[in-house]
Design a protein around this motif. Structure first.
Motif, short mmCIF file in Angstrom:
data_model
loop_
_atom_site.label_atom_id
_atom_site.label_comp_id
_atom_site.label_asym_id
_atom_site.label_seq_id
_atom_site.Cartn_x
_atom_site.Cartn_y
_atom_site.Cartn_z
N GLY A 83 -8.29 -4.70 4.92
CA GLY A 83 -7.37 -5.58 4.22
C GLY A 83 -6.17 -4.89 3.63
O GLY A 83 -5.32 -5.53 3.01
N VAL A 84 -6.06 -3.58 3.80
CA VAL A 84 -4.98 -2.80 3.21
C VAL A 84 -3.80 -2.70 4.16
O VAL A 84 -3.97 -2.56 5.38
N ASN A 85 -2.59 -2.77 3.61
CA ASN A 85 -1.38 -2.56 4.41
C ASN A 85 -1.16 -1.05 4.56
O ASN A 85 -0.49 -0.42 3.75
N ALA A 86 -1.74 -0.48 5.61
CA ALA A 86 -1.67 0.97 5.81
C ALA A 86 -0.23 1.45 6.03
O ALA A 86 0.12 2.57 5.64
N TYR A 87 0.60 0.61 6.64
CA TYR A 87 2.00 1.00 6.84
C TYR A 87 2.69 1.27 5.50
O TYR A 87 3.41 2.26 5.34
N ALA A 88 2.46 0.38 4.53
CA ALA A 88 3.10 0.53 3.22
C ALA A 88 2.59 1.77 2.51
O ALA A 88 3.37 2.52 1.90
N HIS A 89 1.29 2.03 2.59
CA HIS A 89 0.72 3.20 1.93
C HIS A 89 1.29 4.49 2.51
O HIS A 89 1.80 5.35 1.78
N VAL A 90 1.21 4.62 3.81
CA VAL A 90 1.61 5.88 4.46
C VAL A 90 3.11 6.11 4.34
O VAL A 90 3.56 7.19 3.95
N PHE A 91 3.90 5.08 4.64
CA PHE A 91 5.34 5.28 4.64
C PHE A 91 5.93 5.19 3.23
O PHE A 91 7.02 5.73 2.99
N GLY A 92 5.22 4.55 2.29
CA GLY A 92 5.62 4.65 0.90
C GLY A 92 5.46 6.08 0.41
O GLY A 92 6.34 6.62 -0.27
N PHE A 93 4.35 6.70 0.77
CA PHE A 93 4.12 8.11 0.43
C PHE A 93 5.20 8.99 1.05
O PHE A 93 5.78 9.84 0.38
N ILE A 94 5.48 8.78 2.33
CA ILE A 94 6.51 9.57 3.01
C ILE A 94 7.88 9.35 2.37
O ILE A 94 8.67 10.29 2.20
N GLY A 95 8.15 8.09 1.98
CA GLY A 95 9.42 7.80 1.33
C GLY A 95 9.58 8.54 0.01
O GLY A 95 10.64 9.12 -0.27
N GLY A 96 8.53 8.54 -0.82
CA GLY A 96 8.59 9.28 -2.08
C GLY A 96 8.74 10.76 -1.86
O GLY A 96 9.53 11.44 -2.55
N PHE A 97 8.02 11.30 -0.87
CA PHE A 97 8.11 12.72 -0.55
C PHE A 97 9.52 13.07 -0.08
O PHE A 97 10.09 14.09 -0.48
N ALA A 98 10.11 12.21 0.77
CA ALA A 98 11.44 12.48 1.31
C ALA A 98 12.53 12.40 0.24
O ALA A 98 13.54 13.10 0.32
N LEU A 99 12.33 11.53 -0.75
CA LEU A 99 13.32 11.38 -1.82
C LEU A 99 13.25 12.52 -2.83
O LEU A 99 14.21 12.74 -3.58
N SER A 100 12.14 13.23 -2.86
CA SER A 100 11.91 14.23 -3.90
C SER A 100 12.98 15.31 -4.00
O SER A 100 13.41 15.65 -5.11
N PRO A 101 13.47 15.89 -2.88
CA PRO A 101 14.51 16.91 -3.01
C PRO A 101 15.79 16.39 -3.67
O PRO A 101 16.54 17.16 -4.29
N LEU A 102 16.03 15.08 -3.56
CA LEU A 102 17.24 14.49 -4.14
C LEU A 102 17.09 14.20 -5.62
O LEU A 102 18.07 14.30 -6.38
N ILE A 103 15.88 13.83 -6.04
CA ILE A 103 15.70 13.40 -7.43
C ILE A 103 15.12 14.48 -8.33
O ILE A 103 15.29 14.41 -9.55
N LEU A 104 14.47 15.47 -7.75
CA LEU A 104 13.86 16.53 -8.56
C LEU A 104 14.87 17.65 -8.79
O LEU A 104 14.63 18.83 -8.50
N THR A 105 16.02 17.29 -9.32
CA THR A 105 17.07 18.26 -9.61
C THR A 105 17.44 18.17 -11.08
O THR A 105 17.53 17.09 -11.65
N ASN A 106 17.63 19.33 -11.69
CA ASN A 106 18.04 19.42 -13.10
C ASN A 106 17.08 18.67 -14.02
O ASN A 106 17.51 17.91 -14.90
N ILE A 107 15.78 18.85 -13.80
CA ILE A 107 14.79 18.21 -14.66
C ILE A 107 13.86 19.26 -15.23
O ILE A 107 13.75 20.38 -14.72
N ARG A 108 13.19 18.89 -16.29
CA ARG A 108 12.24 19.77 -16.95
C ARG A 108 10.82 19.24 -16.76
O ARG A 108 10.63 18.06 -16.50
N PRO A 109 9.82 20.13 -16.92
CA PRO A 109 8.43 19.67 -16.82
C PRO A 109 8.12 18.61 -17.87
O PRO A 109 8.79 18.51 -18.90
N TYR A 110 7.11 17.81 -17.59
CA TYR A 110 6.70 16.75 -18.50
C TYR A 110 6.26 17.33 -19.83
O TYR A 110 5.51 18.31 -19.89
#
Length: 252
Positions: free
Chosen positions: A173-200
């Protein structure tokens, strides 16, 4: 990074307003569409859920609106619970704008993949693709930005990701496309957004609620040990919840 130490809902809202309002919006929409089943809720559901056929006919807003709709109570509670656990640290680190961009970007990536790879009549709702996008950002930290995430948090992310991916492919019943490509999307965006930030920084809340006085707690060591035990127990409880939800998802 994943144990909440805010002392009230008001404080949580002050510190993580984006996470707070996303949860409020999706709970309110579920009340309208699922619990109360009002005419307005029916209209919202028909207008907003992701249906590949309608999207292919030009109703592209469904790629976005379907992120905030959910099938049932367990669906919305599980995604809200996951967002409470994994969203605040990223919202603090990235800031409101980057966090919104990452969350919606990952959700859109999962829904676009569903459109391109899924059946033409396939219908879907839920924030799971966006949630898996947050996992993708954390995994990028573990692999390439180790200074932004502590070792215990990295281990938690790895364990939960493995369990989540297994559940993705064993639950029909799970939308596997959304899970897998959502994960890939977040991973791909990371180099763009993880700039000039500090640890939590979990103690940033004192900037909001501290009255300026200095207090000495003679029991701070015992509290520290107790918190470590609670963290360990909380992890296993959370993993157990994931497994149970996965099993119920297969049954129902």
């Amino acid at each position: 990074m994943f144990i909440r130490n805010e002392r009230s809902i008001k404080e949580f809202k002050q510190l993580y307003p984006v996470v707070f309002w996303i949860i409020i919006i999706q709970l309110a929409l579920w009340l309208l569409t699922g619990f109360l089943q009002t005419p307005l809720g029916t209209m919202i559901e028909n207008w907003g859920r992701g249906v590949n056929f309608y999207i292919s006919q030009g109703e592209y807003w469904r790629l976005l609106t379907s992120i905030f709709l959910h099938v049932d109570l367990m669906h919305v509670l599980f995604n809200s619970f996951a967002l409470v656990l994994f969203g605040p640290a990223l919202e603090q680190m990235l800031g409101k704008v980057k966090f919104i961009a990452a969350y919606l970007g990952a959700g859109l990536a999962g829904n676009i993949a569903t459109l391109l790879l899924g059946p033409s009549i396939y219908a879907h709702v839920g924030a799971s693709g966006a949630i898996y996008g947050l996992f993708g950002i954390y995994v990028f930290m573990v692999a390439f930005r180790k200074h932004l995430i502590d070792q215990s948090s990295a281990q938690i992310i790895t364990i939960i990701l493995v369990i989540g991916l297994v559940m993705t492919f064993v639950n029909p019943g799970v939308n596997a496309y959304a899970h897998v490509f959502g994960f890939i999307g977040g991973f791909a965006l990371s180099p763009l957004i993880l700039t000039n930030i500090r640890p939590y920084n979990p103690w940033i809340r004192h900037q909001v609620v501290d009255d300026g006085s200095v207090r000495f707690d003679p029991n701070r060591w015992q509290k520290k040990q107790r918190n470590k035990k609670l963290l360990k127990n909380g992890l296993w409880i959370f993993l157990g919840i994931l497994v149970v939800l996965g099993l119920f998802g297969r049954i129902f």
